[in-house]
Each structure stands twice: as structure tokens, then as C-alpha cells.
Design an enzyme around this catalytic site. Structure first.
Site, mmCIF file in Angstrom:
data_model
loop_
_atom_site.group_PDB
_atom_site.id
_atom_site.type_symbol
_atom_site.label_atom_id
_atom_site.label_comp_id
_atom_site.label_asym_id
_atom_site.label_seq_id
_atom_site.Cartn_x
_atom_site.Cartn_y
_atom_site.Cartn_z
ATOM 1 N N VAL B 62 47.468 41.922 36.963
ATOM 2 C CA VAL B 62 48.414 42.660 37.839
ATOM 3 C C VAL B 62 49.810 42.120 37.498
ATOM 4 O O VAL B 62 50.974 42.990 37.126
ATOM 5 C CB VAL B 62 48.351 42.799 39.111
ATOM 6 C CG1 VAL B 62 49.472 43.224 39.841
ATOM 7 C CG2 VAL B 62 47.115 43.459 39.540
ATOM 8 N N CYS B 63 50.080 40.842 37.300
ATOM 9 C CA CYS B 63 51.116 40.263 36.817
ATOM 10 C C CYS B 63 51.584 40.772 35.766
ATOM 11 O O CYS B 63 52.906 41.001 35.316
ATOM 12 C CB CYS B 63 51.084 38.514 36.785
ATOM 13 S SG CYS B 63 50.454 37.786 38.200
ATOM 14 N N GLY B 64 50.840 40.740 34.633
ATOM 15 C CA GLY B 64 50.971 41.125 33.309
ATOM 16 C C GLY B 64 51.830 42.704 33.395
ATOM 17 O O GLY B 64 52.792 43.018 32.614
#
Lengths: 176, 179
Positions: B62-64
Site C-alpha cells: 500500500v505504501c508503494g
């Protein structure tokens, strides 16, 4: 947050009746693998819903991650200008592994889009529209691709045929 | 329990979990490494809006997506003169590899030593995990927080909240200039 802005309008690429009880909007990137996974699912959903569904595609190319996404979107917008948007859209998702320029030129010939028109698209003729889609998506809370909106509300649930049909049928029932 | 409540979506939109610095509060100053041999201070960015994006970790899916999305939105942020800064508790070499792989064009700061020190001062450190929340702060040119938001950990918050906050800031500035 997460309401579709602007609403679906005449500039949008849509399939299905404008007065359908449910409108499903996809913000997509032609090179995004998750959009590629969603493509057959959305086709199945459209077939199942029939005239009760209008499906709209808006551009959200993540060009830093996907080197071919920008050109692919330009190709599809050029196809739209000659009334062949959906053929272009489907071709791109069915051949997602070949989106380089030579491939796009070959697809253009398949749908009757001439080289000069495609070259103009690559030089930015439709970039304003693509940017408008992207920017509207950001304002609507698009947080990646694909992002779906059902009757203007962002849908964050699972993207399998059954889950989508359940949600779309419920949305259709609300409108009756 | 405010964290768990907000993650479960029980807290109404716009309500911050306890301890998170709200709008109107001066942004705590900090200096953190941005690369193995350079550091960045919040004070260096004075005069223009700053977007602080705390995220739990490099490489997690998700961060990516969130950082990749912001990478695409940079031209839009720059139109407001705003500088985007990502912060996590990862170290500089991890950030360097992550930024190179994702071709990120904005700084990632390492809140690594003391671990999560800056996240703690902004009220967005998660003791159990040793990471920060997925939290956004928009800071004005005078160094005052104008908007803050904590997203459910697994959900990419998108950019709409940031853009709305930058709009509000721009409107306030032009009203101020006109009066």
C-alpha cells in the site's frame, strides 16, 4: 471525500444507456496489471447487468511507473475521436504485454486510425483531456488503479464478479 | 482505543485519533537524514507549504502505491508551491533503494534514530509495530499545521484531502493579500 467529481458528462467514454439505474466508473491505466485483471471481470459484470448498467472509463495513467501508459491513453483518445474508443480500450487490455509504440501503430491500423492522427496524439493533441481525467480522479479520491465508483461513490470492496454484481444490483434496486 | 476505532471506521470523518497534532498547532521542528550524507530540516522549507506524509514502511504494497501516486501528483503539488516529504522509520539506505526502484522524485526522510522520534512528536507513532501511522500533515509557509489526517493503516489515503487543504491555504493567502 471519495465522491466522483466531476459527474459523468458528455466528454466521457461510456457503454450502456445514459439513463441506466447504475453507472460504474473506472479510473484506469492501460499498463496497470490490476486493471488488466479487472478487465475480464468488468466485461462479465457488464454482460450480466445488461441495460441496467452504464460503464464509463476515465484515464488515470501512472506514467512514472508505467512507461507505456501515457502513449496508450493517447492512442485510445485518438481512437475515440474517430468513434472507435471501446475497440481501442479492449485491444489495449487484451494485449497488455505489448504496448510499445510499434504495437500501438499496429493496433491503430487494425481499427482504421491513420498514422498522422496517431502521431498527433503522441505529440499531445489529447493530453488536455487525459490530464483533466487524471486531475478529476485525484479530486475524487482515486488512490491507485483501478479505482471504481458506483453511482458516484468510491467502491473499495473486492473486485470479483459476484461481489461487484451484488453491489451493482443493490444500487440498481435503490433507484427503482 | 481511539486508534482502533478510527481504523475500524467508527470515528466520523474529520475526527483525529487522540494525540495527533491538529490544525492550528505549530509544526514541531526537526532535522532528519534525507540521504546517507545529507539531512533536511523542516525550517529549510519555510515560506512555502509543506506536505508531510508519514507512512509505515518502504516496500509494503500500500505504501508503494501511495508514494507512487504522490510521485505522479508532484506537478500538481508544485503548482501550489508545495514541497512533499515522505517520512518513515526506515533507514537511509532502505529509503535510497526504495526511491531508486520506484523512481520517486521527492525526499524520503529516515525517522530512524531515535526511532520514530519525529512521528512521536506529531502524535503518529505506533509503539507496538515500531512504525508510524499513515498520516498526512499540510503545513503553511509560517510553519503552522493547517490540516492533518490519519488514514486506516491498510488504506491509501489518496491525494484529495491534501489538494483540498492546499486550496484552502491558497484561498486564505489570496484573501490575506487582498485585504
Amino acid at each position: 471525500m471519495s465522491t466522483l467529481k466531476p459527474p459523468v458528462g458528455p466528454d466521457d467514454h461510456g457503454q450502456g444507456p445514459a439513463d441506466a439505474p447504475v453507472t460504474l466508473v473506472e479510473y484506469g491505466d492501460y499498463e496497470c496489471p490490476y486493471c488488466g485483471e479487472a478487465y475480464p471481470v468488468l466485461k462479465a459484470v457488464q454482460a450480466e447487468m445488461g441495460d441496467r448498467l452504464r460503464f464509463v472509463f476515465r484515464n488515470f495513467p501512472l506514467t512514472q511507473q508505467h512507461p507505456h501508459a501515457g502513449r496508450a491513453a493517447e492512442f485510445a483518445e485518438a481512437a475515440a475521436a474517430i468513434g472507435r474508443f471501446w475497440e481501442a480500450h479492449d485491444l489495449l487490455y487484451e494485449r497488455q504485454d505489448a504496448l510499445d509504440q510499434a504495437s500501438l501503430h499496429a493496433y491503430a491500423r487494425m481499427i482504421g486510425l491513420d498514422d498522422a492522427h496517431l502521431a498527433a496524439a503522441f505529440e499531445g493533441r489529447y493530453d488536455e483531456k487525459i490530464r483533466r481525467d487524471f486531475s478529476g480522479g485525484l479530486r475524487s479520491g482515486v488512490n491507485g488503479t483501478p479505482t471504481l465508483f458506483v453511482n458516484g461513490e468510491r467502491y473499495d470492496g473486492p473486485r470479483d464478479v459476484d461481489s461487484l454484481l451484488t453491489v451493482l444490483r443493490a444500487a440498481a434496486a435503490e433507484r427503482i | 482505543m481511539p486508534d482502533a476505532l478510527s481504523r475500524a471506521g467508527v470515528l466520523p470523518a474529520g475526527v483525529l485519533p487522540a494525540g495527533v497534532l491538529p490544525a492550528g498547532v505549530p509544526a514541531p521542528a526537526f532535522t532528519l537524514p534525507a540521504t546517507p550524507d545529507q539531512s533536511l530540516s523542516l525550517g529549510d522549507l519555510r515560506g512555502k507549504p509543506v506536505i508531510l506524509a508519514f507512512y509505515p514502511a518502504d516496500w509494503s504494497p500500500v505504501c508503494g502505491d501511495q508514494m507512487a501516486l504522490y510521485n505522479e501528483v508532484l506537478p500538481e503539488f508544485h503548482r501550489y508551491g508545495a514541497q512533499l516529504v515522505g517520512i518513515s522509520t526506515d533507514g537511509v539506505w532502505c529509503h535510497a533503494a526504495f526511491a531508486a526502484e520506484r523512481r520517486l522524485h521527492f525526499p524520503l526522510l529516515a525517522d530512524f534514530e531515535p526511532k520514530g522520534g519525529v512521528a512521536r512528536r506529531y502524535g503518529v507513532y505506533r509503539e507496538t509495530e515500531g512504525t508510524s501511522e499513515r498520516a498526512l500533515f499540510v503545513i503553511d509557509g509560517e510553519g503552522v499545521i493547517r490540516w492533518s489526517y490519519v488514514s486506516p493503516l491498510g488504506l491509501n489515503p489518496g491525494a484529495d484531502g491534501i489538494l483540498d487543504a492546499l486550496d484552502a491555504l491558497a484561498a486564505k493567502n489570496s484573501a490575506g493579500a487582498a485585504s
